[in-house]
Scaffold this active site. Structure first.
Site, short mmCIF file in Angstrom:
data_model
loop_
_atom_site.label_atom_id
_atom_site.label_comp_id
_atom_site.label_asym_id
_atom_site.label_seq_id
_atom_site.Cartn_x
_atom_site.Cartn_y
_atom_site.Cartn_z
N LEU A 124 45.84 110.19 27.48
CA LEU A 124 45.33 108.98 28.13
C LEU A 124 44.36 108.39 27.13
O LEU A 124 43.60 109.11 26.49
CB LEU A 124 44.56 109.35 29.42
CG LEU A 124 45.37 109.51 30.69
CD1 LEU A 124 44.47 110.04 31.81
CD2 LEU A 124 45.99 108.19 31.12
N ASP A 125 44.36 107.09 27.01
CA ASP A 125 43.46 106.45 26.06
C ASP A 125 42.00 106.78 26.38
O ASP A 125 41.65 107.08 27.53
CB ASP A 125 43.65 104.92 26.09
CG ASP A 125 45.02 104.52 25.56
OD1 ASP A 125 45.47 105.13 24.57
OD2 ASP A 125 45.63 103.62 26.15
N TYR A 126 41.18 106.69 25.36
CA TYR A 126 39.74 106.95 25.46
C TYR A 126 39.12 106.18 26.62
O TYR A 126 38.31 106.70 27.38
CB TYR A 126 39.12 106.54 24.13
CG TYR A 126 37.63 106.74 24.01
CD1 TYR A 126 37.06 108.02 23.98
CD2 TYR A 126 36.78 105.65 23.87
CE1 TYR A 126 35.70 108.20 23.84
CE2 TYR A 126 35.41 105.81 23.72
CZ TYR A 126 34.88 107.10 23.70
OH TYR A 126 33.53 107.27 23.57
N SER A 167 40.70 105.00 29.27
CA SER A 167 41.43 105.18 30.52
C SER A 167 40.99 106.51 31.14
O SER A 167 40.37 107.33 30.48
CB SER A 167 42.94 105.21 30.27
OG SER A 167 43.36 103.97 29.73
#
Length: 195
Positions: A42-44, A46
């Site tokens: 998951l993106d930083y 998100s």
């Protein structure tokens, strides 16, 4: 021994156990055996559901695009999203992936409303009284880099907050940021439809 964990990755945490430039990582919140890693990412910026395991077969099945599986995201967007934008998201939009235009696969998109029961975020999304920030749900069967954010921006409603809520039949439920639950292999495989 194979181990299976589900976690609620907090906001502004890298989906890995080693730090880059002093950013917070999973190691700041979760203590698991050294051979356990995140399946995907998951993106930083998100948050939400992430699976941790040392089972390479499960890792392969979830990351190989040939084995499409559902991922559900709750997305808070900037502005009153239109039915036309929802339909556009469902049909697929053109987004830039590594310098090439890519049309996203058809997906499920629906309006969830303005008042969704989700954990507080620190820092919170900037509140603007004049501009609504409703939540939508997107259910995808693919996972390109920053895909959800690129999709909502293309439809004209940038993402303010992004929470992965479900992977196949594994859901966050009442989990809070920083929570971790261990699953048995049988439960993990069943909920992920791998058996």
């Amino acid at each position: 021994m194979k181990r299976y964990f589900i976690i609620y990755k907090p906001y502004l945490v890298l989906s890995q156990f080693t730090s880059q430039q002093g950013q917070q990582t999973l190691a700041d919140f979760f203590h698991v055996p050294k051979d356990v890693y995140a399946v995907g990412r998951l993106d930083y910026d998100s948050e939400g559901l992430l699976i941790l395991t040392n089972d390479s077969a499960l890792n392969h099945r979830l990351l190989n695009p040939a084995f499409e599986h559902e991922r559900a995201y709750w997305v808070q967007v900037d502005g009153t999203i239109t039915e036309q934008a929802i339909q556009q998201l469902q049909q697929g939009v053109e987004i830039n992936i590594d310098g090439k235009m890519y049309k996203t696969k058809p997906c499920t998109a629906r309006l969830l409303g303005n008042d969704l029961s989700v954990p507080e975020r620190n820092p919170p999304v900037r509140f603007r009284k004049e501009i609504p920030a409703p939540w939508i749900e997107l259910i995808l069967r693919e996972g390109k880099n920053r895909q959800v954010r690129k999709m909502t921006a293309k439809a004209g409603f940038p993402t303010l907050r992004l929470i992965r809520q479900r992977i196949v039949h594994i859901e966050l439920g009442t989990m809070q940021p920083g929570d971790m639950i261990e699953l048995s292999k049988k439960t993990a495989y069943k909920k992920l439809e791998l058996i």
